[in-house]
Design a protein around this motif. Structure first.
Motif, mmCIF file in Angstrom:
data_model
loop_
_atom_site.group_PDB
_atom_site.id
_atom_site.type_symbol
_atom_site.label_atom_id
_atom_site.label_comp_id
_atom_site.label_asym_id
_atom_site.label_seq_id
_atom_site.Cartn_x
_atom_site.Cartn_y
_atom_site.Cartn_z
ATOM 1 N N ARG A 1 -9.765 4.992 -20.862
ATOM 2 C CA ARG A 1 -9.245 5.323 -19.529
ATOM 3 C C ARG A 1 -10.053 4.654 -18.418
ATOM 4 O O ARG A 1 -9.682 4.719 -17.248
ATOM 5 C CB ARG A 1 -9.284 6.840 -19.298
ATOM 6 C CG ARG A 1 -8.549 7.663 -20.341
ATOM 7 C CD ARG A 1 -8.695 9.140 -20.010
ATOM 8 N NE ARG A 1 -8.193 10.008 -21.074
ATOM 9 C CZ ARG A 1 -8.258 11.343 -21.048
ATOM 10 N NH1 ARG A 1 -8.812 11.942 -19.996
ATOM 11 N NH2 ARG A 1 -7.788 12.052 -22.050
ATOM 12 N N TYR A 2 -11.171 4.046 -18.775
ATOM 13 C CA TYR A 2 -12.086 3.534 -17.757
ATOM 14 C C TYR A 2 -12.301 2.038 -17.911
ATOM 15 O O TYR A 2 -12.098 1.464 -18.971
ATOM 16 C CB TYR A 2 -13.442 4.253 -17.853
ATOM 17 C CG TYR A 2 -13.368 5.720 -17.500
ATOM 18 C CD1 TYR A 2 -13.647 6.157 -16.210
ATOM 19 C CD2 TYR A 2 -12.999 6.661 -18.455
ATOM 20 C CE1 TYR A 2 -13.576 7.502 -15.880
ATOM 21 C CE2 TYR A 2 -12.916 8.012 -18.140
ATOM 22 C CZ TYR A 2 -13.210 8.430 -16.853
ATOM 23 O OH TYR A 2 -13.128 9.757 -16.529
ATOM 24 N N THR A 3 -12.717 1.438 -16.823
ATOM 25 C CA THR A 3 -13.130 0.040 -16.804
ATOM 26 C C THR A 3 -14.633 -0.011 -16.577
ATOM 27 O O THR A 3 -15.157 0.663 -15.695
ATOM 28 C CB THR A 3 -12.412 -0.723 -15.678
ATOM 29 O OG1 THR A 3 -11.002 -0.719 -15.945
ATOM 30 C CG2 THR A 3 -12.917 -2.156 -15.597
ATOM 31 N N LEU A 4 -15.317 -0.795 -17.390
ATOM 32 C CA LEU A 4 -16.762 -0.895 -17.293
ATOM 33 C C LEU A 4 -17.131 -2.046 -16.369
ATOM 34 O O LEU A 4 -16.775 -3.199 -16.622
ATOM 35 C CB LEU A 4 -17.363 -1.115 -18.692
ATOM 36 C CG LEU A 4 -18.888 -1.239 -18.752
ATOM 37 C CD1 LEU A 4 -19.549 0.019 -18.215
ATOM 38 C CD2 LEU A 4 -19.323 -1.515 -20.185
ATOM 39 N N ASP A 5 -17.824 -1.732 -15.308
ATOM 40 C CA ASP A 5 -18.229 -2.735 -14.321
ATOM 41 C C ASP A 5 -19.737 -2.913 -14.406
ATOM 42 O O ASP A 5 -20.505 -2.037 -14.001
ATOM 43 C CB ASP A 5 -17.822 -2.260 -12.923
ATOM 44 C CG ASP A 5 -18.148 -3.308 -11.858
ATOM 45 O OD1 ASP A 5 -18.387 -4.464 -12.239
ATOM 46 O OD2 ASP A 5 -18.164 -2.962 -10.663
ATOM 47 N N GLU B 1 -21.408 -9.321 -14.110
ATOM 48 C CA GLU B 1 -20.437 -9.648 -15.140
ATOM 49 C C GLU B 1 -19.051 -9.220 -14.689
ATOM 50 O O GLU B 1 -18.893 -8.369 -13.811
ATOM 51 C CB GLU B 1 -20.777 -8.951 -16.454
ATOM 52 C CG GLU B 1 -22.105 -9.376 -17.073
ATOM 53 C CD GLU B 1 -22.309 -8.734 -18.426
ATOM 54 O OE1 GLU B 1 -21.338 -8.201 -18.978
ATOM 55 O OE2 GLU B 1 -23.446 -8.770 -18.920
ATOM 56 N N GLU B 2 -18.051 -9.824 -15.337
ATOM 57 C CA GLU B 2 -16.686 -9.403 -15.055
ATOM 58 C C GLU B 2 -16.452 -8.022 -15.647
ATOM 59 O O GLU B 2 -17.028 -7.657 -16.673
ATOM 60 C CB GLU B 2 -15.687 -10.390 -15.639
ATOM 61 C CG GLU B 2 -15.744 -11.767 -14.990
ATOM 62 C CD GLU B 2 -14.684 -12.693 -15.539
ATOM 63 O OE1 GLU B 2 -13.880 -12.207 -16.379
ATOM 64 O OE2 GLU B 2 -14.634 -13.855 -15.141
ATOM 65 N N ALA B 3 -15.586 -7.268 -15.012
ATOM 66 C CA ALA B 3 -15.302 -5.925 -15.496
ATOM 67 C C ALA B 3 -14.651 -5.982 -16.858
ATOM 68 O O ALA B 3 -13.787 -6.806 -17.108
ATOM 69 C CB ALA B 3 -14.407 -5.179 -14.505
ATOM 70 N N ALA B 4 -15.085 -5.105 -17.743
ATOM 71 C CA ALA B 4 -14.470 -5.018 -19.086
ATOM 72 C C ALA B 4 -13.470 -3.891 -19.096
ATOM 73 O O ALA B 4 -13.700 -2.831 -18.512
ATOM 74 C CB ALA B 4 -15.565 -4.769 -20.119
ATOM 75 N N GLU B 5 -12.361 -4.129 -19.778
ATOM 76 C CA GLU B 5 -11.302 -3.113 -19.798
ATOM 77 C C GLU B 5 -11.737 -1.844 -20.538
ATOM 78 O O GLU B 5 -11.378 -0.759 -20.177
ATOM 79 C CB GLU B 5 -10.044 -3.688 -20.464
ATOM 80 C CG GLU B 5 -9.324 -4.727 -19.624
ATOM 81 C CD GLU B 5 -8.875 -4.152 -18.285
ATOM 82 O OE1 GLU B 5 -8.438 -2.988 -18.242
ATOM 83 O OE2 GLU B 5 -8.963 -4.857 -17.271
ATOM 84 N N GLN B 6 -12.547 -2.034 -21.607
ATOM 85 C CA GLN B 6 -12.957 -0.865 -22.370
ATOM 86 C C GLN B 6 -14.418 -1.027 -22.771
ATOM 87 O O GLN B 6 -14.801 -2.023 -23.357
ATOM 88 C CB GLN B 6 -12.102 -0.717 -23.636
ATOM 89 C CG GLN B 6 -12.489 0.507 -24.475
ATOM 90 C CD GLN B 6 -11.588 0.681 -25.664
ATOM 91 O OE1 GLN B 6 -10.488 0.154 -25.691
ATOM 92 N NE2 GLN B 6 -12.039 1.419 -26.643
#
Length: 280
Positions: free
Chosen positions: A266-270, A274-279
């Motif tokens: 449910r979250y995006t890792l920022d 680095e570019e944000a990761a979807e999971q």
């Protein structure tokens, strides 16, 4: 007590400073940062019964009317303290509180497993897949003699000859506290006494006759293997309760993993830089 003494009291300074902190937060904190206030302390019947049961367990009797009022007052104090602490954001950045909340979430994820009962086919499959964890290890009966550290090949051969002729191993070799004979000892226990690898080495010897030298944590040994009983897997029924408990633990770990993966999705890792990761 004189007024000057009161004004110099550290306790007074503490209360004044505390009041200023609370007042300053109330004035300066943005509205969206303040938790909505709920001024009603609702004590549920379940919570009241829990407090009464706790008192009964501790004291062996039901609380008196005065003690019941005291329990309610303590509950109310705790409730208002928690609410005010949350309103001030005191839970933020506290590792202990974060760990406690995580543990509660993991408990919620795992809780259904405690009530699950596997059918016979499922339990049999789990037992077979994890047979190594339930098998009784091999057992060995053997005699041993610890060789002197400076023994020559000729001296070892002479000692072996004495043993082959029936000499008592307890009176030969280097003096030691190690037992000269061990009966039906599990190989892991042998390795705890003599050192890693010794039990497996003994189990691999031919039965009867003296063999070696074998190395242990104490030195070199001559060993006579008298009997070996291979590892055995007990019938499932003998260990049924333990296997069910272990199966539930395994299911709980699966539930926790699935629950965690679903939450993370449910979250995006920022991450910084680095570019944000979807999971995560």
């Amino acid at each position: 007590m004189k007024i000057g003494t009161i004004l110099r009291s550290p306790l007074l300074h503490f209360f004044v400073l505390g009041g200023l902190v609370f007042g300053l937060y109330a004035v300066t904190a943005p509205l969206e940062a303040r938790a909505p206030r709920d001024d009603v302390l609702h004590l549920s019947e379940a919570e009241m019964n829990r407090m009464a049961d706790g008192f009964l367990a501790a004291w062996g009797r039901a609380p008196t009317e005065a003690e019941s009022r005291g329990l309610v007052r303590d509950w109310a104090i705790e409730e208002v303290m928690v609410r005010e602490a949350l309103a001030l954001g005191l839970d933020k950045g506290d590792a202990m509180i974060r760990n406690r909340l995580r543990a509660k979430m993991e408990f919620l994820a795992e809780a259904p497993a405690a009530a699950m009962t596997p059918d016979d086919a499922t339990l049999e499959a789990y037992y077979s897949e994890n047979a190594a964890a339930y098998a009784r290890p091999a057992q060995v009966s053997f005699a041993q003699v610890l060789l002197p550290g400076d023994a020559t090949a000729e001296e070892v051969a002479a000692l072996r000859a004495e043993l082959e002729q029936g000499a008592d191993p307890a009176g030969l070799g280097q003096a030691t506290m190690l037992p000269p004979r061990l009966e039906a000892m599990a190989t892991p226990a042998v390795e705890r006494v003599f050192g890693g690898g010794f039990g497996a080495a003994v189990a691999g010897l031919p039965v009867s006759g003296w063999s070696g030298p074998l190395s242990s944590g104490y030195g070199q040994h001559l060993v006579r293997l008298d009997a070996v009983e291979a590892a055995q897997l007990p019938p499932l029924e003998r260990l049924r309760d333990k296997v069910i408990a272990d199966w539930r633990s395994a299911e709980a770990r699966k539930m926790r993993g699935a629950f965690t993966d679903e939450l993370l999705s449910r979250y995006t890792l920022d991450l910084p830089g680095e570019e944000a990761a979807e999971q995560p």
